[in-house]
Design a protein around this motif. Structure first.
Motif, mmCIF file in Angstrom:
data_model
loop_
_atom_site.group_PDB
_atom_site.id
_atom_site.type_symbol
_atom_site.label_atom_id
_atom_site.label_comp_id
_atom_site.label_asym_id
_atom_site.label_seq_id
_atom_site.Cartn_x
_atom_site.Cartn_y
_atom_site.Cartn_z
ATOM 1 N N VAL A 61 -49.835 34.807 -26.331
ATOM 2 C CA VAL A 61 -49.969 33.727 -25.736
ATOM 3 C C VAL A 61 -48.739 32.763 -26.274
ATOM 4 C CG1 VAL A 61 -51.025 31.685 -24.878
ATOM 5 C CG2 VAL A 61 -52.320 33.920 -24.960
ATOM 6 N N ALA A 90 -51.269 26.157 -13.438
ATOM 7 C CA ALA A 90 -51.784 27.562 -12.946
ATOM 8 C C ALA A 90 -53.291 26.855 -13.100
ATOM 9 C CB ALA A 90 -51.942 28.512 -13.784
ATOM 10 N N TYR A 135 -56.834 27.208 -15.047
ATOM 11 C CA TYR A 135 -57.075 27.817 -16.458
ATOM 12 C C TYR A 135 -58.576 27.855 -16.374
ATOM 13 C CZ TYR A 135 -52.462 27.634 -17.827
ATOM 14 O OH TYR A 135 -51.280 27.877 -18.162
ATOM 15 N N MET A 169 -56.275 34.885 -21.960
ATOM 16 C CA MET A 169 -55.699 34.434 -22.978
ATOM 17 C C MET A 169 -56.014 34.352 -24.418
ATOM 18 S SD MET A 169 -54.588 31.041 -20.926
ATOM 19 C CE MET A 169 -53.269 30.406 -22.116
ATOM 20 N N PHE A 203 -49.799 26.878 -26.488
ATOM 21 C CA PHE A 203 -51.116 26.986 -25.990
ATOM 22 C C PHE A 203 -51.908 27.219 -27.278
ATOM 23 C CE2 PHE A 203 -51.004 26.936 -21.509
ATOM 24 C CZ PHE A 203 -49.705 27.257 -21.074
ATOM 25 N N TRP A 253 -60.811 31.999 -22.740
ATOM 26 C CA TRP A 253 -59.798 31.393 -21.638
ATOM 27 C C TRP A 253 -58.889 32.469 -20.858
ATOM 28 C CZ3 TRP A 253 -60.188 26.565 -20.315
ATOM 29 C CH2 TRP A 253 -60.765 25.678 -21.274
ATOM 30 N N TYR A 254 -58.852 32.010 -19.530
ATOM 31 C CA TYR A 254 -58.033 32.883 -18.656
ATOM 32 C C TYR A 254 -57.030 32.064 -17.809
ATOM 33 C CZ TYR A 254 -60.782 37.308 -18.820
ATOM 34 O OH TYR A 254 -61.356 38.380 -19.222
ATOM 35 N N LYS A 255 -56.055 32.686 -17.419
ATOM 36 C CA LYS A 255 -55.159 31.893 -16.553
ATOM 37 C C LYS A 255 -54.993 32.801 -15.339
ATOM 38 C CE LYS A 255 -50.138 31.000 -16.420
ATOM 39 N NZ LYS A 255 -48.957 31.148 -16.965
ATOM 40 N N GLN A 256 -55.081 31.716 -14.135
ATOM 41 C CA GLN A 256 -55.050 32.206 -12.819
ATOM 42 C C GLN A 256 -54.010 31.739 -12.049
ATOM 43 O OE1 GLN A 256 -58.482 31.828 -10.126
ATOM 44 N NE2 GLN A 256 -58.109 33.893 -9.510
ATOM 45 N N SER A 257 -52.833 32.371 -11.863
ATOM 46 C CA SER A 257 -51.583 32.202 -10.957
ATOM 47 C C SER A 257 -51.529 32.833 -9.644
ATOM 48 C CB SER A 257 -50.354 32.570 -11.912
ATOM 49 O OG SER A 257 -50.403 32.223 -13.170
ATOM 50 N N ASP A 306 -46.228 27.173 -16.296
ATOM 51 C CA ASP A 306 -47.366 27.228 -17.106
ATOM 52 C C ASP A 306 -48.422 26.597 -15.803
ATOM 53 O OD1 ASP A 306 -45.973 26.372 -20.076
ATOM 54 O OD2 ASP A 306 -46.821 28.289 -19.648
#
Lengths: 113, 112
Positions: free
Chosen positions: A60, A87, A89, A46, A64, A34-38, A85
């Motif tokens: 994290v 973003a 995902y 993550m 989550f 799992w990656y978060k992109q903002s 949060d």
């Protein structure tokens, strides 16, 4: 079937809701991420799972919670999120977790009100 | 601190105007470097992997090269459909479990 499928594509939730993101890979890979992109930030890792076992958790927040029931499926359970949060995902898979190329899904766009 | 820097942040080209995107890295022990293309609202799409200085990979109008300190993504005679954000990522020897370190990306716009 595309290689990595994510649902839902879009999700709007309040801060007190509980929701889950789902990812499925059809590539026969052994590692899932799992990656978060903002906006204006690099992708942030993550969680990493290898053969259904969590091998990485990059500090994290506990709101989550990942779940990997088998090597083809990955979930991200969301609970009492914050507006920051919000973003995109991204789920990804790779042949193994030794640093090979990742194959990404289309992402789940999350908005927390 | 291991770092990946992409430049420019944004690039506007006319159709057919060739150019290059840069990815510089300051890391200890590069194992591999990856290039991805990302269209708006979609996940990154894998383009290339480079492992050693001097290596080159090509795909249609794109060519990726690698030196000991940076990688270039050369775009020859681009078309409007090449418009996207291009991401660079590195993986390190001894790095934590397959963790790729990503740059912020270069947003490419190609006008007809």
């Amino acid at each position: 079937e595309t290689g990595v499928t994510q649902t839902p594509r879009h999700l709007v939730m309040g801060m007190t809701n509980k929701k889950s993101l789902k990812c499925e890979q059809h590539l026969g890979h052994n590692a899932m991420y799992w990656y978060k992109q903002s906006a204006k930030k690099p992708l942030e890792l993550m969680f990493v799972y290898s053969l259904e076992e969590r091998v990485e958790n990059n500090s994290v927040p506990s709101r989550f919670s990942p779940e990997c029931p088998n090597s083809s499926h990955l979930f991200l359970h969301l609970h009492t999120l914050q507006p920051e949060d919000s973003a995109l995902y991204l789920c990804a898979s790779s042949q193994d977790n030794s640093g090979r190329e990742l194959f990404f899904g289309e992402g789940s766009r999350l908005t927390v009100l | 601190e291991d770092q990946v820097t992409q430049s420019p942040e944004a690039l506007r080209l006319q159709e057919g105007e060739s150019s290059s995107l840069n990815c510089s890295y300051t890391v200890s022990g590069l194992r591999g470097l990856f290039w991805y293309r990302q269209d708006p609202g979609k996940g990154p799409e894998f383009l290339f992997t480079l492992y050693s200085a001097g290596e080159e990979k090509e795909k249609e109008r794109l060519k990726a090269t690698l030196t000991k300190k940076e990688s270039f993504l050369h775009i020859t005679a681009p078309k409007p459909e090449d418009s996207a954000t291009y991401l660079c990522a590195v993986v390190l020897y001894g790095g934590s479990q397959g963790n790729l370190i990503f740059g912020k990306g270069t947003k490419l716009s190609v006008k007809p």
